[in-house]
Write a protein that holds these residues in place. Sequence first.
Motif, PDB file in Angstrom:
ATOM      1  N   SER A 290      -0.724   7.672   5.169  1.00  0.00           N
ATOM      2  CA  SER A 290       0.685   7.311   5.065  1.00  0.00           C
ATOM      3  C   SER A 290       1.164   7.287   3.618  1.00  0.00           C
ATOM      4  O   SER A 290       0.622   6.543   2.790  1.00  0.00           O
ATOM      5  CB  SER A 290       0.911   5.926   5.687  1.00  0.00           C
ATOM      6  OG  SER A 290       2.136   5.380   5.277  1.00  0.00           O
ATOM      7  N   PRO A 291       2.207   8.056   3.261  1.00  0.00           N
ATOM      8  CA  PRO A 291       2.793   7.944   1.917  1.00  0.00           C
ATOM      9  C   PRO A 291       3.370   6.562   1.636  1.00  0.00           C
ATOM     10  O   PRO A 291       3.389   6.113   0.489  1.00  0.00           O
ATOM     11  CB  PRO A 291       3.899   9.007   1.920  1.00  0.00           C
ATOM     12  CG  PRO A 291       3.505   9.971   2.990  1.00  0.00           C
ATOM     13  CD  PRO A 291       2.817   9.145   4.036  1.00  0.00           C
ATOM     14  N   ALA A 292       3.840   5.875   2.683  1.00  0.00           N
ATOM     15  CA  ALA A 292       4.413   4.540   2.486  1.00  0.00           C
ATOM     16  C   ALA A 292       3.375   3.579   1.928  1.00  0.00           C
ATOM     17  O   ALA A 292       3.676   2.763   1.050  1.00  0.00           O
ATOM     18  CB  ALA A 292       4.970   4.006   3.799  1.00  0.00           C
ATOM     19  N   LEU A 293       2.146   3.652   2.416  1.00  0.00           N
ATOM     20  CA  LEU A 293       1.099   2.766   1.916  1.00  0.00           C
ATOM     21  C   LEU A 293       0.762   3.096   0.464  1.00  0.00           C
ATOM     22  O   LEU A 293       0.444   2.199  -0.326  1.00  0.00           O
ATOM     23  CB  LEU A 293      -0.147   2.877   2.790  1.00  0.00           C
ATOM     24  CG  LEU A 293       0.000   2.363   4.221  1.00  0.00           C
ATOM     25  CD1 LEU A 293      -1.308   2.546   4.986  1.00  0.00           C
ATOM     26  CD2 LEU A 293       0.418   0.907   4.240  1.00  0.00           C
ATOM     27  N   LEU A 294       0.828   4.369   0.108  1.00  0.00           N
ATOM     28  CA  LEU A 294       0.641   4.750  -1.294  1.00  0.00           C
ATOM     29  C   LEU A 294       1.735   4.103  -2.151  1.00  0.00           C
ATOM     30  O   LEU A 294       1.479   3.597  -3.251  1.00  0.00           O
ATOM     31  CB  LEU A 294       0.689   6.272  -1.416  1.00  0.00           C
ATOM     32  CG  LEU A 294      -0.031   6.927  -2.601  1.00  0.00           C
ATOM     33  CD1 LEU A 294      -1.528   6.683  -2.524  1.00  0.00           C
ATOM     34  CD2 LEU A 294       0.261   8.424  -2.618  1.00  0.00           C
ATOM     35  N   GLY A 295       2.964   4.124  -1.637  1.00  0.00           N
ATOM     36  CA  GLY A 295       4.069   3.493  -2.347  1.00  0.00           C
ATOM     37  C   GLY A 295       3.906   1.991  -2.454  1.00  0.00           C
ATOM     38  O   GLY A 295       4.190   1.396  -3.502  1.00  0.00           O
ATOM     39  N   VAL A 296       3.458   1.352  -1.379  1.00  0.00           N
ATOM     40  CA  VAL A 296       3.203  -0.087  -1.424  1.00  0.00           C
ATOM     41  C   VAL A 296       2.184  -0.408  -2.508  1.00  0.00           C
ATOM     42  O   VAL A 296       2.346  -1.357  -3.288  1.00  0.00           O
ATOM     43  CB  VAL A 296       2.708  -0.598  -0.053  1.00  0.00           C
ATOM     44  CG1 VAL A 296       2.168  -2.023  -0.165  1.00  0.00           C
ATOM     45  CG2 VAL A 296       3.829  -0.545   0.969  1.00  0.00           C
ATOM     46  N   GLY A 297       1.119   0.385  -2.577  1.00  0.00           N
ATOM     47  CA  GLY A 297       0.097   0.157  -3.586  1.00  0.00           C
ATOM     48  C   GLY A 297       0.630   0.303  -4.992  1.00  0.00           C
ATOM     49  O   GLY A 297       0.280  -0.486  -5.886  1.00  0.00           O
ATOM     50  N   TYR A 298       1.490   1.289  -5.218  1.00  0.00           N
ATOM     51  CA  TYR A 298       2.079   1.466  -6.553  1.00  0.00           C
ATOM     52  C   TYR A 298       2.900   0.245  -6.943  1.00  0.00           C
ATOM     53  O   TYR A 298       2.854  -0.222  -8.080  1.00  0.00           O
ATOM     54  CB  TYR A 298       2.959   2.716  -6.578  1.00  0.00           C
ATOM     55  CG  TYR A 298       3.442   3.082  -7.964  1.00  0.00           C
ATOM     56  CD1 TYR A 298       2.749   4.010  -8.732  1.00  0.00           C
ATOM     57  CD2 TYR A 298       4.577   2.493  -8.509  1.00  0.00           C
ATOM     58  CE1 TYR A 298       3.175   4.340 -10.013  1.00  0.00           C
ATOM     59  CE2 TYR A 298       5.013   2.815  -9.780  1.00  0.00           C
ATOM     60  CZ  TYR A 298       4.309   3.741 -10.531  1.00  0.00           C
ATOM     61  OH  TYR A 298       4.728   4.054 -11.789  1.00  0.00           O
ATOM     62  N   ILE A 299       3.638  -0.300  -5.985  1.00  0.00           N
ATOM     63  CA  ILE A 299       4.518  -1.431  -6.282  1.00  0.00           C
ATOM     64  C   ILE A 299       3.722  -2.711  -6.534  1.00  0.00           C
ATOM     65  O   ILE A 299       4.002  -3.458  -7.469  1.00  0.00           O
ATOM     66  CB  ILE A 299       5.538  -1.623  -5.138  1.00  0.00           C
ATOM     67  CG1 ILE A 299       6.543  -0.461  -5.146  1.00  0.00           C
ATOM     68  CG2 ILE A 299       6.261  -2.953  -5.273  1.00  0.00           C
ATOM     69  CD1 ILE A 299       7.436  -0.408  -3.939  1.00  0.00           C
ATOM     70  N   VAL A 300       2.708  -2.985  -5.707  1.00  0.00           N
ATOM     71  CA  VAL A 300       1.965  -4.240  -5.892  1.00  0.00           C
ATOM     72  C   VAL A 300       1.001  -4.151  -7.060  1.00  0.00           C
ATOM     73  O   VAL A 300       0.583  -5.172  -7.610  1.00  0.00           O
ATOM     74  CB  VAL A 300       1.208  -4.651  -4.609  1.00  0.00           C
ATOM     75  CG1 VAL A 300       2.168  -4.842  -3.458  1.00  0.00           C
ATOM     76  CG2 VAL A 300       0.113  -3.654  -4.240  1.00  0.00           C
ATOM     77  N   GLY A 301       0.606  -2.935  -7.473  1.00  0.00           N
ATOM     78  CA  GLY A 301      -0.216  -2.775  -8.660  1.00  0.00           C
ATOM     79  C   GLY A 301      -1.705  -2.762  -8.390  1.00  0.00           C
ATOM     80  O   GLY A 301      -2.172  -3.047  -7.284  1.00  0.00           O
ATOM     81  N   LEU A 302      -2.463  -2.442  -9.436  1.00  0.00           N
ATOM     82  CA  LEU A 302      -3.905  -2.280  -9.297  1.00  0.00           C
ATOM     83  C   LEU A 302      -4.616  -3.593  -8.990  1.00  0.00           C
ATOM     84  O   LEU A 302      -5.584  -3.614  -8.239  1.00  0.00           O
ATOM     85  CB  LEU A 302      -4.489  -1.660 -10.572  1.00  0.00           C
ATOM     86  CG  LEU A 302      -5.993  -1.350 -10.547  1.00  0.00           C
ATOM     87  CD1 LEU A 302      -6.337  -0.395  -9.415  1.00  0.00           C
ATOM     88  CD2 LEU A 302      -6.440  -0.775 -11.892  1.00  0.00           C
TER      89      LEU A 302
END
Length: 663
Positions: free
Chosen positions: A198-210
């Motif tokens: 899912s691209p959305a989960l990739l986006g969620v990860g970018y927003i919440v950070g490493l």
Amino acid sequence: MAEQGVPQLTFRAVLLAIVLAVVLSAANAYLGLFAGLTVATAIPAAVVSMGVLRLLGGGTILENNIVQTGASAGSSIAAGVIFTIPALIILGYWQDFRYAWVLAIAGLGGLLGVLFSVPLRRSMIVEQPLPFPEGKAAAEVLKAGENPGPGLRILAFSAAIGAALKAAAYSGMRLLPDTAAGAGFFGRYLGYMGTNLSPALLGVGYIVGLNIGIVVLSGSILSWHIAIPIYQLGFMDSDPALAAGVAGAGAEDIAGAIWSAKIRYLGVGAMLIGGVWTLFSLRNSLLSGVRSGIAAARAGSGGAAVPHTERDLPMKWMLVALVAFVVPLLLLYQAIVGLWHVSIPMAVIMIVAGFLFVSVSAYLAGLVGSSNNPVSGITIATILFASVVLLLLLGESGRMAVGAGGAPLGAVAAIMIGAVVCCAAAVGGDNLQDLKAGYLVGATPWKQQLMLGIGAFSCALIMAPVLNILAEAYGIGAPTAEHPNPLSAPQATLMASVAKGLFGGELPWGIIAIGAVIGAAIIAVDEMLKARGSSFRVPVLAAAIGIYLPLELMVPIFLGGLLAYLVERRHGVVGTRDEATRDRVHRPGTLFAAGLITGEALMGIGVGIAIYASKNREVLVVPERFQQDELVGLAVLAVVGWLLYRTGARARPVAGGADAGPI
């Protein structure tokens, strides 16, 4: 500025805020049921507002602030609803989402969240100012909003990508698979690895950070690479029912069965201890903040001498509205249990717990931001407390009483209390973030508070239809023959399990206890990191989400966080504590990520509408010869990841951004 005639609460601003709130609440409902996380919507809404109002002749900074205030209700109401109300479906009490009930719970909870947060504004924003990082970021975006065009283009482009890939996914056209996974036995060790595409989960990860990405992935590794193999090697023989259920199954099915029946309850234990710890650790700051806020509200109830930037909704209105809301809440609970001596204490518990937990939510949002606001932990604590009181009030016969679908009435009542409190807590924390932004740009607080109430109630109006569409199209909770890949609704499943277990159901209490010990150990590690001043932290509820959810959901979240880190390294800001600098660096990437999430979520609802209307789950499916394998899906996800990194690394900072919502 308002005293000089600068417009704020204009008709067009209110209308645009309502439209954005409704759209973004629907998107967050899908995302929360899918991944257990929501994405706050204030900053993307501000960017859209600046673009739309410019087309209508230009808007003031205070009009744009009103729009982002109302639109931000979309994420908070969606979080409050999807974290709790689907539990009534999972328990079997409802077969579908009842419109009047969902409206009453979400509407009353949202409005109570606004009311309860009013006396907290002065103490948390003015007298003892907390950071409120997302509020500061939103204010910076509003101040720098002279040219929203680049931000809108990024948002629209990535939303189109997210929507197209969701349409092509397994739940739609089946051009692309949803996951790429594999499992096998290495000797006697049961190994499993996979990732959602899912691209959305990739986006969620970018927003919440490493940082959060590492924590949630570590939780999943604990479940899938340590706990499941240990259980399979050492305890499967002593569990004949589970062993018989997986006899002859493949390694992937065995791992999934062990996780579903046993290991995910480690996450339940960690969440329980995390919720209790949250309340305990904030006890002193919470009490002093509440006392200061109430005193300030009483002292400031005077008149015209108060500047417009300090005018809250009048305290007497708050008290009248609070008393008025007790009556429908009382009738709501009476309709469930049918016993006045139980319904009255339930209503009182809801009011007291609501104010307490709105204060907790607001304090945490101010301290660590919305991205780490443990609304689910707060709700679990509410359900536990309400369940204990109900057990005492109902007695043995009442404890065993069941309602529709065989659901324990006590569990249903506890979920109802938790749902109202959850909506109130989510809205309360969000309200203080918006009021912080308004304080920094010179807005009038009562106008923001009124707008948030309007936005919250507008979102409540559409929650039941959206949830019914998603339930019909995808299923919610456990897999069934009709819905083999349902929306997992992790928090709601957890609430249902805890409430049912306390009212005569069966729960693996031993595993829950081990999870609580793991949670305590995580808290100890986090406290040590805090004492050392480390920038890396281990929030227990984020770790618990990782333990509780499937591994394949956490992998793309981690990868998105890794991309955010690489963007920071590209710009030379790794390790900086200057939030303004970090926000400017991440604005292009976070807008791209927000677009991926919004586009996929809205297309998910669109696919659901097509399935719901046709009553055919395969209405969009293409012929099998066009369907691609997992390698193609991985390649597509890699391209999306490259575009996300390229946007963050090469583009100049633009107005906009996004922040994570409550968990």
